[in-house]
Motif scaffolding. Structure first.
Motif, PDB file in Angstrom:
ATOM      1  N   LYS A 114     -15.828  42.290 -79.811  1.00  0.00           N
ATOM      2  CA  LYS A 114     -15.622  42.663 -78.365  1.00  0.00           C
ATOM      3  C   LYS A 114     -16.782  42.443 -77.270  1.00  0.00           C
ATOM      4  CE  LYS A 114     -11.568  45.272 -78.551  1.00  0.00           C
ATOM      5  NZ  LYS A 114     -11.182  46.150 -79.642  1.00  0.00           N
ATOM      6  N   LEU A 115     -17.996  42.718 -77.692  1.00  0.00           N
ATOM      7  CA  LEU A 115     -18.987  42.810 -76.676  1.00  0.00           C
ATOM      8  C   LEU A 115     -19.413  41.456 -76.432  1.00  0.00           C
ATOM      9  CD1 LEU A 115     -20.845  44.336 -74.765  1.00  0.00           C
ATOM     10  CD2 LEU A 115     -22.509  44.384 -76.885  1.00  0.00           C
ATOM     11  N   SER A 116     -19.267  40.500 -77.705  1.00  0.00           N
ATOM     12  CA  SER A 116     -19.554  39.120 -77.760  1.00  0.00           C
ATOM     13  C   SER A 116     -18.466  38.508 -76.633  1.00  0.00           C
ATOM     14  CB  SER A 116     -19.677  38.365 -79.065  1.00  0.00           C
ATOM     15  OG  SER A 116     -19.601  37.121 -78.965  1.00  0.00           O
ATOM     16  N   GLU A 117     -17.353  38.673 -76.860  1.00  0.00           N
ATOM     17  CA  GLU A 117     -16.194  38.322 -75.959  1.00  0.00           C
ATOM     18  C   GLU A 117     -16.533  38.392 -74.509  1.00  0.00           C
ATOM     19  OE1 GLU A 117     -12.918  38.260 -79.728  1.00  0.00           O
ATOM     20  OE2 GLU A 117     -12.704  39.527 -77.893  1.00  0.00           O
ATOM     21  N   ALA A 118     -17.022  39.688 -74.155  1.00  0.00           N
ATOM     22  CA  ALA A 118     -17.051  40.205 -72.893  1.00  0.00           C
ATOM     23  C   ALA A 118     -18.358  39.332 -72.328  1.00  0.00           C
ATOM     24  CB  ALA A 118     -17.395  41.717 -72.826  1.00  0.00           C
ATOM     25  N   ALA A 119     -19.266  38.708 -73.105  1.00  0.00           N
ATOM     26  CA  ALA A 119     -20.231  37.754 -72.811  1.00  0.00           C
ATOM     27  C   ALA A 119     -20.020  36.462 -72.933  1.00  0.00           C
ATOM     28  CB  ALA A 119     -21.649  38.327 -73.493  1.00  0.00           C
ATOM     29  N   LEU A 120     -19.041  35.923 -72.368  1.00  0.00           N
ATOM     30  CA  LEU A 120     -18.725  34.441 -72.619  1.00  0.00           C
ATOM     31  C   LEU A 120     -18.659  33.873 -74.045  1.00  0.00           C
ATOM     32  CD1 LEU A 120     -21.080  33.168 -69.752  1.00  0.00           C
ATOM     33  CD2 LEU A 120     -19.028  34.420 -69.511  1.00  0.00           C
ATOM     34  N   SER A 121     -18.337  34.868 -74.788  1.00  0.00           N
ATOM     35  CA  SER A 121     -18.221  34.593 -76.496  1.00  0.00           C
ATOM     36  C   SER A 121     -19.598  34.029 -76.930  1.00  0.00           C
ATOM     37  CB  SER A 121     -17.244  33.466 -76.760  1.00  0.00           C
ATOM     38  OG  SER A 121     -15.874  34.363 -76.204  1.00  0.00           O
ATOM     39  N   GLN A 122     -20.713  34.679 -76.220  1.00  0.00           N
ATOM     40  CA  GLN A 122     -22.068  34.118 -76.900  1.00  0.00           C
ATOM     41  C   GLN A 122     -22.114  34.529 -78.403  1.00  0.00           C
ATOM     42  OE1 GLN A 122     -25.464  33.656 -74.300  1.00  0.00           O
ATOM     43  NE2 GLN A 122     -24.392  34.816 -72.678  1.00  0.00           N
ATOM     44  N   GLY A 123     -22.291  33.729 -79.324  1.00  0.00           N
ATOM     45  CA  GLY A 123     -22.264  33.951 -80.733  1.00  0.00           C
ATOM     46  C   GLY A 123     -23.266  34.973 -81.291  1.00  0.00           C
ATOM     47  N   MET A 124     -24.474  34.958 -80.463  1.00  0.00           N
ATOM     48  CA  MET A 124     -25.537  35.813 -81.145  1.00  0.00           C
ATOM     49  C   MET A 124     -25.211  37.147 -81.126  1.00  0.00           C
ATOM     50  SD  MET A 124     -28.205  34.937 -78.144  1.00  0.00           S
ATOM     51  CE  MET A 124     -27.279  33.969 -76.485  1.00  0.00           C
ATOM     52  N   ILE A 125     -24.457  37.885 -80.199  1.00  0.00           N
ATOM     53  CA  ILE A 125     -23.979  39.176 -80.058  1.00  0.00           C
ATOM     54  C   ILE A 125     -23.259  39.536 -81.404  1.00  0.00           C
ATOM     55  CG2 ILE A 125     -22.859  40.892 -78.806  1.00  0.00           C
ATOM     56  CD1 ILE A 125     -23.544  39.291 -76.050  1.00  0.00           C
ATOM     57  N   LYS A 126     -22.250  38.747 -81.669  1.00  0.00           N
ATOM     58  CA  LYS A 126     -21.396  38.983 -82.924  1.00  0.00           C
ATOM     59  C   LYS A 126     -22.201  38.687 -84.164  1.00  0.00           C
ATOM     60  CE  LYS A 126     -18.597  35.705 -83.713  1.00  0.00           C
ATOM     61  NZ  LYS A 126     -17.679  34.768 -83.569  1.00  0.00           N
ATOM     62  N   ASN A 127     -23.192  37.795 -84.195  1.00  0.00           N
ATOM     63  CA  ASN A 127     -23.850  37.771 -85.457  1.00  0.00           C
ATOM     64  C   ASN A 127     -24.991  38.593 -85.756  1.00  0.00           C
ATOM     65  OD1 ASN A 127     -22.030  35.492 -85.751  1.00  0.00           O
ATOM     66  ND2 ASN A 127     -23.231  34.124 -84.943  1.00  0.00           N
ATOM     67  N   ALA A 128     -25.826  38.873 -84.644  1.00  0.00           N
ATOM     68  CA  ALA A 128     -26.895  40.235 -84.889  1.00  0.00           C
ATOM     69  C   ALA A 128     -26.510  41.370 -85.379  1.00  0.00           C
ATOM     70  CB  ALA A 128     -27.550  40.093 -83.637  1.00  0.00           C
ATOM     71  N   ALA A 180     -25.801  36.763 -68.928  1.00  0.00           N
ATOM     72  CA  ALA A 180     -24.424  36.308 -68.517  1.00  0.00           C
ATOM     73  C   ALA A 180     -23.302  36.898 -69.127  1.00  0.00           C
ATOM     74  CB  ALA A 180     -24.425  34.444 -68.823  1.00  0.00           C
ATOM     75  N   PHE A 181     -22.624  37.695 -68.436  1.00  0.00           N
ATOM     76  CA  PHE A 181     -21.529  38.429 -69.169  1.00  0.00           C
ATOM     77  C   PHE A 181     -20.828  38.894 -67.881  1.00  0.00           C
ATOM     78  CE2 PHE A 181     -25.122  41.404 -69.333  1.00  0.00           C
ATOM     79  CZ  PHE A 181     -24.887  42.377 -68.392  1.00  0.00           C
ATOM     80  N   GLU A 182     -19.488  39.337 -68.293  1.00  0.00           N
ATOM     81  CA  GLU A 182     -18.370  39.798 -67.440  1.00  0.00           C
ATOM     82  C   GLU A 182     -18.685  41.153 -67.123  1.00  0.00           C
ATOM     83  OE1 GLU A 182     -16.448  37.849 -65.713  1.00  0.00           O
ATOM     84  OE2 GLU A 182     -16.479  36.110 -67.014  1.00  0.00           O
ATOM     85  N   ASP A 183     -19.583  41.607 -66.022  1.00  0.00           N
ATOM     86  CA  ASP A 183     -19.691  43.149 -65.818  1.00  0.00           C
ATOM     87  C   ASP A 183     -18.616  43.931 -66.304  1.00  0.00           C
ATOM     88  OD1 ASP A 183     -22.009  42.150 -64.936  1.00  0.00           O
ATOM     89  OD2 ASP A 183     -21.631  42.922 -62.777  1.00  0.00           O
ATOM     90  N   GLU A 184     -17.190  43.924 -65.706  1.00  0.00           N
ATOM     91  CA  GLU A 184     -16.321  44.679 -65.959  1.00  0.00           C
ATOM     92  C   GLU A 184     -15.831  44.818 -67.229  1.00  0.00           C
ATOM     93  OE1 GLU A 184     -15.405  47.209 -63.757  1.00  0.00           O
ATOM     94  OE2 GLU A 184     -16.804  46.399 -62.281  1.00  0.00           O
ATOM     95  N   GLU A 185     -15.833  43.636 -68.119  1.00  0.00           N
ATOM     96  CA  GLU A 185     -15.372  43.564 -69.359  1.00  0.00           C
ATOM     97  C   GLU A 185     -16.337  44.353 -70.059  1.00  0.00           C
ATOM     98  OE1 GLU A 185     -12.679  42.472 -70.333  1.00  0.00           O
ATOM     99  OE2 GLU A 185     -12.246  42.176 -68.171  1.00  0.00           O
TER     100      GLU A 185
END
Ligand SMILES: Cc1cc2nc3c(=O)[nH]c(=O)nc-3n(C[C@H](O)[C@H](O)[C@H](O)COP(=O)(O)O)c2cc1C
Length: 207
Positions: A114-128, A180-185
């Motif tokens: 969910k956090l990765s998706e809120a950050a323009l789907s940056q995969g490193m958040i999902k994978n770390a 780079a992410f959507e603040d509100e998300e």
């Protein structure tokens, strides 16, 4: 040049090379610091997570001063840690309590996707296995410094993030400052109160 007054000319000074006087350990760490976006499939232990939280906003003096400088020692920053399944702590999002060097679970479960998706789907958040999230509660600092307090909070996030980078180099843990992410998300994922704003996400993982 004739009779020209040389005192007005710009003076160029060739500096000694940074390593002419040898290399200290901290200079080695600074040299090796890079943003790392891919991590090994390996969990981070609780003691290791504890060390990174301390480096970000822990205390380093009896008086409660912290590991990163803060204008007027007003400490507008908060640190949350997002822990995935299979790490040293139960999966969830936790808030770091500096004064007690403890964590309070805010949201249970693996929230990395969910956090990765809120950050323009940056995969490193999902994978770390773990991510730190540095946020600011601006009123803590704007109450004294007015609008200027906003820039102070941002500067402070930079100091805290550099501590994380450098500790990571020392311990073989890669990270990357993500702005780079959507603040509100992001706020929704963390269920942040209205007066708190996310500044940086920093995934952590073995290189
Ligand atoms: C304010 C800020 C925001 C950044 N946001 C992102 C980001 O959203 N995603 C990303 O992959 N890197 C991000 N970076 C990392 C930069 O891309 C990286 O620092 C730059 O490419 C230089 O590489 P280095 O850090 O390895 O020296 C950010 C860096 C800063 C300072």
């Amino acid at each position: 040049m004739g009779n020209q007054d040389l005192s007005d000319l710009p003076m160029k000074v060739k500096l000694p090379k940074p390593d002419d006087a040898g290399r200290s350990h901290i200079e080695e760490l600074i040299t090796k610091r890079r943003s790392i976006r891919e991590y090994a499939d390996r969990e981070l232990s609780e003691p290791l997570i504890s060390r990174f939280l301390w480096a970000t906003q822990g205390t380093s003096s009896k008086e409660g001063l912290r590991t990163a400088p803060s204008a007027g020692a007003l400490y507008p920053l908060e640190v949350h840690v997002v822990i995935g399944e299979g790490s040293g702590l139960e999966a969830g999002i936790y808030r770091y309590v500096t004064e007690e060097h403890s964590l309070i679970q805010e949201i249970p479960g693996d929230m990395r996707k969910k956090l990765s998706e809120a950050a323009l789907s940056q995969g490193m958040i999902k994978n770390a296995p773990v991510s730190l999230l540095i946020s600011a509660i601006y009123p803590r600092i704007t109450s004294k410094y007015g609008k200027r307090g906003l820039r102070y909070a941002h500067m402070e996030a930079g100091h805290a993030a550099q501590n994380v980078y450098l500790l990571g180099v020392e311990l073989g843990i890669g990270t990357c400052t993500i702005g780079a992410f959507e603040d509100e998300e992001v706020k929704k994922v963390l269920k942040m109160p209205a007066n708190e704003d996310p500044l940086y996400i920093m995934p952590l993982g073995y290189i």
